[in-house]
Design a protein around this motif. Structure first.
Motif, short mmCIF file in Angstrom:
data_model
loop_
_atom_site.label_atom_id
_atom_site.label_comp_id
_atom_site.label_asym_id
_atom_site.label_seq_id
_atom_site.Cartn_x
_atom_site.Cartn_y
_atom_site.Cartn_z
N PRO A 42 0.80 -1.23 0.00
CA PRO A 42 0.00 0.00 0.00
C PRO A 42 0.83 1.28 0.00
O PRO A 42 0.37 2.32 -0.48
CB PRO A 42 -0.83 -0.12 1.29
CG PRO A 42 -0.88 -1.57 1.57
CD PRO A 42 0.41 -2.15 1.08
N ASN A 43 2.05 1.20 0.51
CA ASN A 43 2.91 2.38 0.58
C ASN A 43 4.00 2.35 -0.49
O ASN A 43 4.99 3.07 -0.39
CB ASN A 43 3.55 2.48 1.97
CG ASN A 43 4.23 3.81 2.21
OD1 ASN A 43 3.72 4.85 1.81
ND2 ASN A 43 5.40 3.78 2.83
N LEU A 44 3.83 1.55 -1.53
CA LEU A 44 4.83 1.45 -2.58
C LEU A 44 5.13 2.83 -3.15
O LEU A 44 4.23 3.62 -3.43
CB LEU A 44 4.33 0.52 -3.69
CG LEU A 44 5.28 0.31 -4.88
CD1 LEU A 44 6.56 -0.38 -4.45
CD2 LEU A 44 4.57 -0.49 -5.97
N ASP A 45 6.44 3.11 -3.34
CA ASP A 45 6.85 4.41 -3.84
C ASP A 45 6.27 4.66 -5.23
O ASP A 45 6.18 3.75 -6.07
CB ASP A 45 8.38 4.49 -3.90
CG ASP A 45 8.88 5.90 -4.13
OD1 ASP A 45 8.93 6.67 -3.17
OD2 ASP A 45 9.21 6.21 -5.29
N ASN A 46 5.90 5.91 -5.47
CA ASN A 46 5.28 6.28 -6.75
C ASN A 46 6.17 5.98 -7.95
O ASN A 46 5.67 5.70 -9.04
CB ASN A 46 4.91 7.76 -6.74
CG ASN A 46 3.72 8.06 -5.85
OD1 ASN A 46 2.88 7.19 -5.61
ND2 ASN A 46 3.66 9.27 -5.33
N ALA A 47 7.48 6.03 -7.74
CA ALA A 47 8.41 5.77 -8.86
C ALA A 47 8.32 4.33 -9.34
O ALA A 47 8.78 4.02 -10.45
CB ALA A 47 9.84 6.10 -8.44
N LEU A 48 7.75 3.45 -8.53
CA LEU A 48 7.66 2.03 -8.88
C LEU A 48 6.25 1.60 -9.24
O LEU A 48 5.97 0.41 -9.37
CB LEU A 48 8.19 1.19 -7.72
CG LEU A 48 9.64 1.46 -7.30
CD1 LEU A 48 10.01 0.65 -6.06
CD2 LEU A 48 10.59 1.14 -8.45
N LYS A 49 5.34 2.59 -9.42
CA LYS A 49 3.94 2.29 -9.72
C LYS A 49 3.58 2.65 -11.16
O LYS A 49 4.06 3.64 -11.71
CB LYS A 49 3.01 3.09 -8.80
CG LYS A 49 2.97 2.65 -7.36
CD LYS A 49 1.98 3.53 -6.60
CE LYS A 49 1.93 3.20 -5.12
NZ LYS A 49 1.01 4.12 -4.40
N GLN A 50 2.69 1.83 -11.72
CA GLN A 50 2.06 2.18 -12.97
C GLN A 50 0.92 3.18 -12.69
O GLN A 50 0.52 3.36 -11.54
CB GLN A 50 1.48 0.94 -13.63
CG GLN A 50 2.49 -0.17 -13.90
CD GLN A 50 1.85 -1.37 -14.53
OE1 GLN A 50 1.16 -1.26 -15.54
NE2 GLN A 50 2.05 -2.55 -13.91
N ASN B 10 -2.11 2.80 -12.97
CA ASN B 10 -3.23 2.12 -12.32
C ASN B 10 -2.92 1.70 -10.88
O ASN B 10 -3.72 1.04 -10.23
CB ASN B 10 -3.68 0.90 -13.13
CG ASN B 10 -2.60 -0.17 -13.23
OD1 ASN B 10 -1.53 -0.07 -12.61
ND2 ASN B 10 -2.85 -1.20 -14.02
N GLY B 11 -1.72 2.07 -10.39
CA GLY B 11 -1.37 1.76 -9.02
C GLY B 11 -0.64 0.44 -8.83
O GLY B 11 -0.14 0.16 -7.73
N GLN B 12 -0.58 -0.37 -9.85
CA GLN B 12 0.10 -1.65 -9.78
C GLN B 12 1.61 -1.48 -9.97
O GLN B 12 2.05 -0.50 -10.59
CB GLN B 12 -0.46 -2.62 -10.82
CG GLN B 12 -1.88 -3.07 -10.55
CD GLN B 12 -2.00 -3.77 -9.21
OE1 GLN B 12 -1.31 -4.76 -8.94
NE2 GLN B 12 -2.87 -3.24 -8.33
N PRO B 13 2.41 -2.40 -9.45
CA PRO B 13 3.87 -2.28 -9.60
C PRO B 13 4.30 -2.28 -11.06
O PRO B 13 3.72 -2.96 -11.90
CB PRO B 13 4.40 -3.52 -8.88
CG PRO B 13 3.32 -3.93 -7.96
CD PRO B 13 2.04 -3.57 -8.64
#
Length: 391
Positions: free
Chosen positions: A342-350, A352-355
């Protein structure tokens, strides 16, 4: 009075002063030149201190190459105005860093967990404390510590400054088992410290504030700029251009490292930026190692400090818990293994919020590893001013 008798009398007075339980000042036994037989008997130190003030960094460290991402280290030095690096202060810090007398049973030093041969880190997943107990996290490299703009230390950034951090391992019940009072006492007991403290601070008063300041000066002096990467960087105007001394694979890996994901790269430079390859945008980050971080929540919500990649090939294993044995495993994590915390860094997100999944080919992953190996600076381990001064 002959010279031998005079010297023995001075030595006796000094030892008596050191053994008083409530003594806070050690009798000075040298002048500011550092040319003293008590030092030379225990330590391999030059009569004039090494140059720790002038790091000798290349000009490109201080010039932004353009293109959006910062390459200059200007403005990210966390050295406080109250504790600038001095040659004598860092010399004292070097001795403190390697002195095993500063663990409760006199068996380990700071360097036991931060070995210059291993990029001032440790090859063990968890380091051994004074009695064989294990530390809670993998030993973090100390290279380029001064260039972490936020100025906080440890994986969870619990130390507000480097001056705070350097005293904490001494007091850890597993690592070194000391108290602040015992640290100061042990320093007073070693006769070689009186001249070093005088040279650094002007008199022989021993306190943990001075110990912390000297250690922090030494650690901040440890910077890297003599790698294969640096030899190539000195020949071009910006880091994206092909380096003449690189192989085709290394240049490909460099491009993938620097170019953002949206432009076909891996975007590694966004978190390991500037010529110091350290986070210029401060703050701990969650890099998707786990879905559930309750076992070690770091600075909160599974976020941990981003440190330099300089000499990364020497600092295995990797991550705060040492889970990855090789750089290949690290690359594969970012290629296909990032978890949707849930706290995944934005630089590692698509969007759509997925990695993000980089979907690199085997050759592209190998080129990334090849590039990271060019950041190895062998002089960090061999430069005498950062090595063990004890004979």
């Amino acid at each position: 009075m002959n010279k031998t008798y005079s010297f023995l009398l001075i030595l006796l007075i000094s030892l008596v002063a050191c053994n008083k339980a409530d003594q806070t000042v050690v009798t000075p036994i040298t002048n500011s030149s550092g040319d003293n037989p008590l030092i030379s008997a225990a330590l391999n130190l030059p009569a004039s201190p090494f140059d720790y003030v002038n790091a000798g960094l290349p000009a490109y460290f201080f010039q932004n190459a353009g293109g959006g991402a910062p390459t200059s280290v200007n403005g990210i030095d966390n050295t406080p105005a109250a504790n600038p690096i001095t040659n004598n202060g860092a010399t004292l810090g070097r001795v403190l860093f390697y002195d095993k007398n500063l663990s409760v049973n006199k068996t380990i030093s700071c360097a036991s967990c931060h070995n210059p041969a291993f990029g001032f880190s440790d090859t063990a997943v968890l380091s051994n404390g004074f009695a064989g107990g294990k530390t809670e996290r993998h030993s973090m490299s100390l290279i380029n510590a001064k260039f972490y703009q936020r100025g906080r230390f440890f994986w969870d950034e619990r130390a507000a400054t480097l001056e705070d951090q350097v005293l904490m391992p001494f007091q850890d019940p597993v690592e070194m088992g000391m108290t602040l009072a015992l640290i100061a006492q042990r320093v007073r007991e070693q006769t070689y410290y009186a001249p070093l403290i005088t040279n650094a601070f002007g008199d022989t008063a021993v306190n943990t504030n001075r110990i912390a300041r000297a250690l922090a000066q030494f650690v901040r002096s440890i910077v890297s700029s003599n790698s294969k990467y640096d030899a190539g960087r000195a020949q071009v105007n910006n880091p994206v251009a092909d380096f003449p001394n690189f192989t085709a694979e290394e240049n490909q890996g460099k491009r993938i490292f620097i170019i953002p994901v949206q432009n076909g790269g891996a975007g590694c430079f966004g978190c390991h930026t500037t010529e110091a390859f350290v986070a210029a945008v401060p703050g701990p980050r969650n890099n998707g190692l786990d879905l559930n971080t309750s076992n070690d929540n770091g600075a909160g919500l599974g976020a941990f400090k981003t440190h330099t990649l300089r000499n990364i090939a020497l600092t295995a294993p990797y991550m705060h818990d040492g889970r990855f044995k090789t750089l290949e495993e690290v690359v594969e994590h970012y290629n296909s293994g990032v978890k949707a915390h849930p706290n995944l860094d934005n630089a590692l997100k698509q969007p759509n919020g997925q990695p993000i999944r980089l979907n690199l080919t085997a050759a592209e992953k190998a080129s990334l590893v090849a590039f990271m190996r060019t950041l190895t600076d062998p002089t960090v381990a061999t430069n005498i001013k950062w090595t063990n001064p004890f004979k």
